[in-house]
Write a protein that holds these residues in place. Structure first.
Motif, PDB file in Angstrom:
ATOM      1  N   CYS D  57       0.849  -1.191   0.000  1.00  0.00           N
ATOM      2  CA  CYS D  57       0.000   0.000   0.000  1.00  0.00           C
ATOM      3  C   CYS D  57       0.884   1.241   0.000  1.00  0.00           C
ATOM      4  CB  CYS D  57      -0.954  -0.005   1.203  1.00  0.00           C
ATOM      5  SG  CYS D  57      -0.129   0.214   2.788  1.00  0.00           S
ATOM      6  N   ASP D  58       0.261   2.358  -0.119  1.00  0.00           N
ATOM      7  CA  ASP D  58       0.977   3.628  -0.130  1.00  0.00           C
ATOM      8  C   ASP D  58       1.244   4.070   1.311  1.00  0.00           C
ATOM      9  OD1 ASP D  58       1.261   5.928  -2.440  1.00  0.00           O
ATOM     10  OD2 ASP D  58       1.102   6.756  -0.395  1.00  0.00           O
ATOM     11  N   TRP D  59       2.348   4.786   1.489  1.00  0.00           N
ATOM     12  CA  TRP D  59       2.642   5.310   2.829  1.00  0.00           C
ATOM     13  C   TRP D  59       1.546   6.278   3.288  1.00  0.00           C
ATOM     14  CZ3 TRP D  59       5.955   3.812   6.494  1.00  0.00           C
ATOM     15  CH2 TRP D  59       7.026   2.973   6.125  1.00  0.00           C
ATOM     16  N   ARG D  60       0.767   6.815   2.357  1.00  0.00           N
ATOM     17  CA  ARG D  60      -0.283   7.761   2.742  1.00  0.00           C
ATOM     18  C   ARG D  60      -1.582   7.066   3.178  1.00  0.00           C
ATOM     19  NH1 ARG D  60       0.417  10.903  -2.794  1.00  0.00           N
ATOM     20  NH2 ARG D  60       0.478   8.680  -3.262  1.00  0.00           N
ATOM     21  N   TYR D  61      -1.606   5.738   3.056  1.00  0.00           N
ATOM     22  CA  TYR D  61      -2.788   4.982   3.506  1.00  0.00           C
ATOM     23  C   TYR D  61      -3.048   5.303   4.985  1.00  0.00           C
ATOM     24  CZ  TYR D  61      -5.568   1.041   5.155  1.00  0.00           C
ATOM     25  OH  TYR D  61      -6.539   0.265   5.752  1.00  0.00           O
ATOM     26  N   VAL D  62      -4.313   5.493   5.352  1.00  0.00           N
ATOM     27  CA  VAL D  62      -4.676   5.796   6.745  1.00  0.00           C
ATOM     28  C   VAL D  62      -5.127   4.516   7.440  1.00  0.00           C
ATOM     29  CG1 VAL D  62      -6.184   7.137   8.270  1.00  0.00           C
ATOM     30  CG2 VAL D  62      -5.331   8.153   6.136  1.00  0.00           C
ATOM     31  N   PRO D  63      -4.365   4.053   8.444  1.00  0.00           N
ATOM     32  CA  PRO D  63      -4.654   2.765   9.093  1.00  0.00           C
ATOM     33  C   PRO D  63      -6.005   2.762   9.798  1.00  0.00           C
ATOM     34  CG  PRO D  63      -2.466   3.583   9.713  1.00  0.00           C
ATOM     35  CD  PRO D  63      -3.164   4.701   9.017  1.00  0.00           C
ATOM     36  N   ALA D  64      -6.627   1.584   9.794  1.00  0.00           N
ATOM     37  CA  ALA D  64      -7.932   1.416  10.444  1.00  0.00           C
ATOM     38  C   ALA D  64      -7.842   0.272  11.456  1.00  0.00           C
ATOM     39  CB  ALA D  64      -8.995   1.124   9.387  1.00  0.00           C
ATOM     40  N   ASP D  65      -8.831   0.166  12.282  1.00  0.00           N
ATOM     41  CA  ASP D  65      -8.895  -0.892  13.293  1.00  0.00           C
ATOM     42  C   ASP D  65      -8.731  -2.264  12.630  1.00  0.00           C
ATOM     43  OD1 ASP D  65      -9.305  -1.973  15.833  1.00  0.00           O
ATOM     44  OD2 ASP D  65     -11.479  -2.143  15.525  1.00  0.00           O
ATOM     45  N   ASP D  66      -7.942  -3.128  13.269  1.00  0.00           N
ATOM     46  CA  ASP D  66      -7.723  -4.519  12.814  1.00  0.00           C
ATOM     47  C   ASP D  66      -6.804  -4.654  11.594  1.00  0.00           C
ATOM     48  OD1 ASP D  66      -9.173  -5.672  14.855  1.00  0.00           O
ATOM     49  OD2 ASP D  66     -11.045  -5.750  13.705  1.00  0.00           O
ATOM     50  N   ASP D  67      -6.289  -3.567  11.093  1.00  0.00           N
ATOM     51  CA  ASP D  67      -5.353  -3.681   9.963  1.00  0.00           C
ATOM     52  C   ASP D  67      -4.105  -4.473  10.378  1.00  0.00           C
ATOM     53  OD1 ASP D  67      -6.860  -2.367   8.090  1.00  0.00           O
ATOM     54  OD2 ASP D  67      -5.685  -0.503   8.126  1.00  0.00           O
ATOM     55  N   VAL D  68      -3.568  -5.226   9.380  1.00  0.00           N
ATOM     56  CA  VAL D  68      -2.290  -5.920   9.578  1.00  0.00           C
ATOM     57  C   VAL D  68      -1.253  -5.188   8.728  1.00  0.00           C
ATOM     58  CG1 VAL D  68      -1.021  -8.072   9.314  1.00  0.00           C
ATOM     59  CG2 VAL D  68      -3.440  -8.114   9.981  1.00  0.00           C
ATOM     60  N   ILE D  69      -0.320  -4.556   9.416  1.00  0.00           N
ATOM     61  CA  ILE D  69       0.670  -3.694   8.747  1.00  0.00           C
ATOM     62  C   ILE D  69       2.024  -4.399   8.732  1.00  0.00           C
ATOM     63  CG2 ILE D  69       1.847  -1.449   8.847  1.00  0.00           C
ATOM     64  CD1 ILE D  69      -1.183  -1.194   8.557  1.00  0.00           C
ATOM     65  N   ALA D  70       2.752  -4.320   7.593  1.00  0.00           N
ATOM     66  CA  ALA D  70       4.126  -4.840   7.572  1.00  0.00           C
ATOM     67  C   ALA D  70       5.040  -3.839   6.892  1.00  0.00           C
ATOM     68  CB  ALA D  70       4.169  -6.181   6.843  1.00  0.00           C
ATOM     69  N   PHE D  71       6.179  -3.601   7.512  1.00  0.00           N
ATOM     70  CA  PHE D  71       7.211  -2.761   6.891  1.00  0.00           C
ATOM     71  C   PHE D  71       8.184  -3.698   6.185  1.00  0.00           C
ATOM     72  CE2 PHE D  71       5.619  -0.404  10.595  1.00  0.00           C
ATOM     73  CZ  PHE D  71       5.085   0.684   9.906  1.00  0.00           C
ATOM     74  N   ILE D  72       8.438  -3.411   4.913  1.00  0.00           N
ATOM     75  CA  ILE D  72       9.139  -4.365   4.039  1.00  0.00           C
ATOM     76  C   ILE D  72      10.524  -3.841   3.675  1.00  0.00           C
ATOM     77  CG2 ILE D  72       8.978  -5.620   1.847  1.00  0.00           C
ATOM     78  CD1 ILE D  72       6.709  -6.346   3.759  1.00  0.00           C
ATOM     79  N   PRO D  73      11.578  -4.412   4.285  1.00  0.00           N
ATOM     80  CA  PRO D  73      12.939  -4.015   3.906  1.00  0.00           C
ATOM     81  C   PRO D  73      13.233  -4.461   2.465  1.00  0.00           C
ATOM     82  CG  PRO D  73      12.947  -5.487   5.837  1.00  0.00           C
ATOM     83  CD  PRO D  73      11.564  -5.489   5.283  1.00  0.00           C
ATOM     84  N   PRO D  74      14.301  -3.937   1.871  1.00  0.00           N
ATOM     85  CA  PRO D  74      14.675  -4.379   0.515  1.00  0.00           C
ATOM     86  C   PRO D  74      14.739  -5.906   0.459  1.00  0.00           C
ATOM     87  CG  PRO D  74      16.025  -2.523   1.179  1.00  0.00           C
ATOM     88  CD  PRO D  74      15.219  -2.909   2.385  1.00  0.00           C
ATOM     89  N   VAL D  75      14.132  -6.480  -0.562  1.00  0.00           N
ATOM     90  CA  VAL D  75      13.989  -7.936  -0.635  1.00  0.00           C
ATOM     91  C   VAL D  75      15.210  -8.563  -1.304  1.00  0.00           C
ATOM     92  CG1 VAL D  75      11.478  -7.714  -0.668  1.00  0.00           C
ATOM     93  CG2 VAL D  75      12.728  -7.910  -2.837  1.00  0.00           C
ATOM     94  N   SER D  76      15.419  -9.842  -1.074  1.00  0.00           N
ATOM     95  CA  SER D  76      16.595 -10.524  -1.632  1.00  0.00           C
ATOM     96  C   SER D  76      16.290 -11.982  -1.920  1.00  0.00           C
ATOM     97  CB  SER D  76      17.774 -10.387  -0.664  1.00  0.00           C
ATOM     98  OG  SER D  76      17.409 -10.849   0.628  1.00  0.00           O
ATOM     99  N   GLY D  77      15.119 -12.228  -2.491  1.00  0.00           N
ATOM    100  CA  GLY D  77      14.784 -13.595  -2.887  1.00  0.00           C
ATOM    101  C   GLY D  77      15.531 -14.004  -4.151  1.00  0.00           C
ATOM    102  N   GLY D  78      15.293 -15.216  -4.570  1.00  0.00           N
ATOM    103  CA  GLY D  78      15.891 -15.715  -5.816  1.00  0.00           C
ATOM    104  C   GLY D  78      17.218 -16.386  -5.571  1.00  0.00           C
TER     105      GLY D  78
END
Lengths: 78, 136, 136, 78
Positions: D57-78
Motif C-alpha cells: 500500500c501507499d505510505w499515505r494509507y490511513v490505518p484502520a482498526d484490525d489492519d495488519v501492517i508490515a514494513f518491508i525491507p529491501p527484498v533478496s529472494g531468488g
C-alpha cells in the motif's frame, strides 16, 4: 578413385538415394552442378553449404580420393 | 559440455542433473516442443532428418564457443531426430552459471546457433495431407 | 498461471509438466540454486524469511502482468523458503509459448521482478562464522 | 482499536518479536517513526515499502482498526 556423396532432406528426396559413389571431381562446384542437373535439385549452389568428412568446408576445397561429401540445404532443427 | 543427437525421447531430468554444481547460482534451460501449428496451418507431427556426424561436430563447436563467449560453468544440448509427435521434446539446452545474466544469454545464443548451423531438417505433416521440408 | 511459496524441496518436474500444451513450441525455464560463494566469500548455506501472504499476492501479480506483456501461453513460479543447503533449488520459473523469443523474454522478466518485488529475504551463513541478511 | 504489525528479516531481528499489537496510529509514517525509535531499526522510512492486509500500500494509507501492517525491507529472494 572415388568420392561418396551423402544426401539429406529435400536433396535425398530429389535424388531418390541417400548416397552415391562418384569419380573424384575437379571441384565441389563442378560436382554440385553435375548432380543438380542429374537429379533436378532446385537449390542453387549459393543456397547450400558443403561438408567434407564430417565437417563444414569451403566450396574451394579440392576433393580427394575417399572423401565423403555432403551438400547441406538450409537447416531447420529446433 | 556435451552435444548429442538421439533417436529416442530426451531425458531432460538426467541432462539437467549433469549440470548441478555447487558454484552455480543460476540455471537456464530451453526446450523446443513439437507444436500443433505452423504459420496458421494445423500440424499433425514431424520428422527430423539429420547428418549425425556433422551435427555432433558442429553442435560441439557451438557449445565450445558458448563457453568462451559467456561467463558460464557448463552448457549442454541434445536434439532428437526421427519421427516426433505433437508435444514431444525435440531439443533441450541447459546452461549453468554463477549468475543469471550469463545463463540466460548463453542459453538463448546456443539455441539460436543450433537452429542456424546444425544439419537437422524438419519435415512437417499438415492436417490437410500435405507435408513439407522446412528450410529455415 | 500459478505462483507459490513452499517450505519443502521444489518438484520442478511436476511444475514443468503443468506447462505442457500442444500449442507450445517453446519452453524456457530458470532455476536459482544456492551457490557456495557470494562476492568472493565462501557460503555454507542460507535461510529465506518470507511474508507468505504478501509474497503470493505479489507473485501472482507478476505472473498476470507477464501474461499481458508477452505473447506467452503460461507462466509459473515457485520459491522455496526456510533453510536451504548448497545446491538446493531456491526458485523455479517456467514459461511456455508458441515461439522462443517470448518464452525467453518473459522468463527473464519474471525472475527479475520476483527478485525485485516479492517479500523474501535471504540470510547467508558464511564459512567465517558470520551471517547476514542480504538486502538486494 | 488496534493494528497488528508484522516484522520480517532484519526488522524481526531488531524488534526481537515477529509481531505486536499497537493502538491505531494516525499515519503509517508516524507508526514507523515510533517503532524505529523503540526498536532501533536502522532503515530510514524511504528504504522500506509498506503493506496492509497482505498487499503493498501507499505510505499515505490511513490505518484502520484490525489492519495488519508490515514494513518491508529491501527484498533478496531468488
Amino acid at each position: 578413385m572415388s568420392v561418396t556423396v551423402l544426401y539429406f532432406a529435400a536433396l535425398r528426396e530429389a535424388a531418390g538415394v541417400s548416397e552415391e559413389q562418384l569419380p573424384v571431381p575437379d571441384s565441389l562446384t563442378e560436382l554440385y552442378a553435375l548432380l543438380r542437373e542429374r537429379h533436378g535439385f532446385k537449390h542453387a549452389q549459393n543456397q547450400l553449404r558443403v561438408a567434407c568428412n564430417g565437417a563444414f568446408c569451403d566450396w574451394r576445397y579440392v576433393p580427394a580420393d575417399d572423401d565423403v561429401i555432403a551438400f547441406i540445404p538450409p537447416v531447420s532443427g529446433g | 559440455m556435451q552435444f548429442r543427437i538421439t533417436h529416442s525421447a530426451i531425458d531432460n531430468t538426467a541432462w539437467r542433473e549433469a549440470l548441478c554444481d555447487a558454484r552455480c547460482g543460476a540455471y537456464a534451460a530451453f526446450e523446443g516442443w513439437v507444436r500443433n501449428h505452423h504459420a496458421g496451418r494445423p500440424v499433425l507431427g514431424l520428422h527430423y532428418d539429420c547428418y549425425p556426424e556433422l551435427a555432433e561436430h558442429e553442435g560441439g563447436r557451438i557449445l565450445a564457443e558458448a563457453m568462451t563467449r559467456f561467463d558460464i560453468i557448463d552448457a549442454r544440448c541434445i536434439h532428437r531426430v526421427g519421427d516426433c509427435s505433437i508435444g514431444d521434446m525435440a531439443v533441450w539446452v541447459g546452461v549453468s552459471a554463477a549468475h543469471r545474466e550469463a545463463a540466460f544469454a548463453a542459453c538463448r545464443w546456443v539455441i539460436d546457433e543450433v537452429k542456424a548451423r546444425v544439419p537437422i531438417w524438419k519435415r512437417e505433416r499438415y492436417a490437410d495431407g500435405d507435408s513439407l521440408w522446412r528450410e529455415a
